[in-house]
Design a protein around this motif. Structure first.
Motif, PDB file in Angstrom:
ATOM      1  N   VAL A 117       0.811  -1.215   0.000  1.00  0.00           N
ATOM      2  CA  VAL A 117       0.000   0.000   0.000  1.00  0.00           C
ATOM      3  C   VAL A 117       0.845   1.266   0.000  1.00  0.00           C
ATOM      4  N   ASN A 118       2.092   1.184   0.498  1.00  0.00           N
ATOM      5  CA  ASN A 118       2.966   2.349   0.522  1.00  0.00           C
ATOM      6  C   ASN A 118       4.062   2.295  -0.537  1.00  0.00           C
ATOM      7  N   GLY A 119       4.063   1.269  -1.349  1.00  0.00           N
ATOM      8  CA  GLY A 119       5.060   1.182  -2.404  1.00  0.00           C
ATOM      9  C   GLY A 119       6.480   1.136  -1.909  1.00  0.00           C
ATOM     10  N   ARG A 120       6.661   0.540  -0.675  1.00  0.00           N
ATOM     11  CA  ARG A 120       7.988   0.396  -0.061  1.00  0.00           C
ATOM     12  C   ARG A 120       8.653   1.741   0.234  1.00  0.00           C
ATOM     13  N   ARG A 121       7.884   2.804   0.319  1.00  0.00           N
ATOM     14  CA  ARG A 121       8.459   4.085   0.710  1.00  0.00           C
ATOM     15  C   ARG A 121       8.697   4.119   2.217  1.00  0.00           C
ATOM     16  N   PRO A 122       9.636   4.949   2.680  1.00  0.00           N
ATOM     17  CA  PRO A 122       9.938   4.976   4.122  1.00  0.00           C
ATOM     18  C   PRO A 122       8.836   5.687   4.893  1.00  0.00           C
ATOM     19  N   ALA A 123       7.792   4.927   5.254  1.00  0.00           N
ATOM     20  CA  ALA A 123       6.623   5.523   5.899  1.00  0.00           C
ATOM     21  C   ALA A 123       6.983   6.245   7.186  1.00  0.00           C
ATOM     22  N   ALA A 124       8.013   5.788   7.894  1.00  0.00           N
ATOM     23  CA  ALA A 124       8.348   6.378   9.186  1.00  0.00           C
ATOM     24  C   ALA A 124       8.869   7.804   9.071  1.00  0.00           C
ATOM     25  N   SER A 125       9.209   8.253   7.844  1.00  0.00           N
ATOM     26  CA  SER A 125       9.659   9.621   7.681  1.00  0.00           C
ATOM     27  C   SER A 125       8.488  10.585   7.688  1.00  0.00           C
ATOM     28  N   ARG A 126       7.281  10.073   7.617  1.00  0.00           N
ATOM     29  CA  ARG A 126       6.099  10.910   7.625  1.00  0.00           C
ATOM     30  C   ARG A 126       5.656  11.212   9.053  1.00  0.00           C
ATOM     31  N   ARG A 127       4.800  12.199   9.170  1.00  0.00           N
ATOM     32  CA  ARG A 127       4.217  12.497  10.476  1.00  0.00           C
ATOM     33  C   ARG A 127       3.256  11.379  10.861  1.00  0.00           C
ATOM     34  N   GLY A 128       3.026  11.249  12.163  1.00  0.00           N
ATOM     35  CA  GLY A 128       2.045  10.271  12.612  1.00  0.00           C
ATOM     36  C   GLY A 128       2.625   8.923  12.991  1.00  0.00           C
ATOM     37  N   TYR A 129       3.952   8.851  13.159  1.00  0.00           N
ATOM     38  CA  TYR A 129       4.588   7.596  13.559  1.00  0.00           C
ATOM     39  C   TYR A 129       5.343   7.775  14.870  1.00  0.00           C
TER      40      TYR A 129
END
Length: 357
Positions: A147-159
């Motif tokens: 669902v995130n296309g293997r992007r570094p989700a943790a760099s976003r807000r909300g983690y």
């Protein structure tokens, strides 16, 4: 399971990516040709403190995984401590591997250890080949491989970020620690697991360099670290569906804010997702209808998540003495009998049984 050559495309009724709480919660509801994919063996990589209300393993038929039962919770601050009576909905800590293997034994699906890299031309691409299914569920965790296309989700807000170790500490009891000298925007915890305890720190703001602070925390409680493990986790709801994919667990941001409890939501929403997926497999729902129903079901909890997020905001930014006063108030009658059972029974499973063969 034998490896597939890179050119092989094997067809399944459904593919579940991720074999921890969320993925197994989905898979145990399914019949037909179902494939579970994970880069690790089942139960091999624990990133959770593995605490949940006792009714959860009991309802799921994995009661034997329980290590210790807790009917008290103490919240500690530098100036005071408050103990909560949890006896109406007891808490427990459990063995991660035994819990997961117990759920896997209830699944009719095939498990394959493989690294998933994405979707191409309608197929799930893995280190063991390509696999195709009309229904795909992403339960691969906070990275959200599909669902995130293997992007570094943790760099976003909300983690948020948590770091934990196992230590030989048996006399502390189930505890949360609120001390801005240790961690400014977060909390510490001690989760006894039989003859030891899982001790950790969690940062609501996603700060990941927590080892020095955790070492100080260990020193304060008189414990020594063994090995460390840490991970990011979302602290607000994300999208439960992306295009024609279901997202479950941390891939959908279903970890609850403030308490950082992710096991129960992963199992609950995973089970609800699995029931809808089974309706599609059985031909009673179209994929589009199931995706819409699942999205609406998850969105129905957005208000509750918002309340917990506001509590997290208060815990992260309010002076410790304010939060200490809040914890004392919440431990008293008539408040405790109102909020704890309501929170503790969230996501209660209707039955332990899985669908009949």
């Amino acid at each position: 399971a034998g490896a597939q050559t890179p050119m092989t495309v094997k067809q399944f009724d459904a593919i579940v990516v991720g074999a921890s709480f969320a993925g197994l919660g989905v898979a145990r509801q399914l019949q037909g040709e179902v494939l579970i994919l994970d880069r690790n063996e089942i139960g091999a990589v624990q990133t959770s403190a593995c605490g949940t209300p006792l009714w959860v393993p009991e309802s799921l038929g994995v009661r034997t995984s329980v290590l210790q039962i807790h009917d008290r919770l103490t919240v500690r601050t530098p100036q005071s401590s408050v103990t909560y009576d949890l006896s109406e909905v007891p808490f427990c800590t459990f063995d991660y591997k035994a819990f997961c293997l117990g759920l896997l034994a209830q699944c009719r699906a095939r498990f394959l250890r493989a690294t998933v890299t994405g979707i191409e031309e309608g197929s799930v691409v893995t280190s063991e080949g390509r696999f195709r299914a009309p229904i795909i569920v992403d339960a691969s965790g906070w990275r959200g491989t599909l669902v995130n296309g293997r992007r570094p989700a943790a760099s976003r807000r909300g983690y948020s970020f948590g770091l934990e170790t196992r230590a030989r500490l048996t006399d502390e009891g189930l505890s949360f620690w609120l001390d801005k000298r240790l961690i400014r925007r977060g909390l510490g915890w001690v989760f006894p697991v039989g003859g030891a305890s899982l001790i950790g720190l969690g940062s609501y703001s996603g700060a990941s360099k927590l080892k020095p602070a955790l070492d100080r925390f260990l020193s304060e409680v008189g414990a020594e670290a063994t090995t460390y493990h840490g991970t990011y986790f979302p602290n607000r709801l994300l999208r439960p569906r992306v295009a024609r994919l279901f997202a479950v667990g941390d891939a959908a941001g279903q970890c609850m804010p403030f308490t950082a409890e992710g096991i129960r939501p992963a199992l609950y929403f995973g089970g609800e997702c699995g029931k809808l997926v089974q309706e599609v497999i059985a031909g009673r729902l179209s994929l589009g209808e199931a995706l819409d129903r699942y999205r609406r079901h998850v969105e129905g909890y957005r208000r509750a998540y918002r309340v917990l997020w506001l509590a997290q905001l208060f815990a992260a930014h309010a002076p410790t003495r304010w939060f200490a006063a809040f914890t004392r108030l919440a431990a008293r009658d008539p408040l405790l009998p109102r909020w704890w059972p309501r929170y503790g029974w969230f996501g209660r499973f209707e039955a332990a049984a899985v669908p009949a063969p």
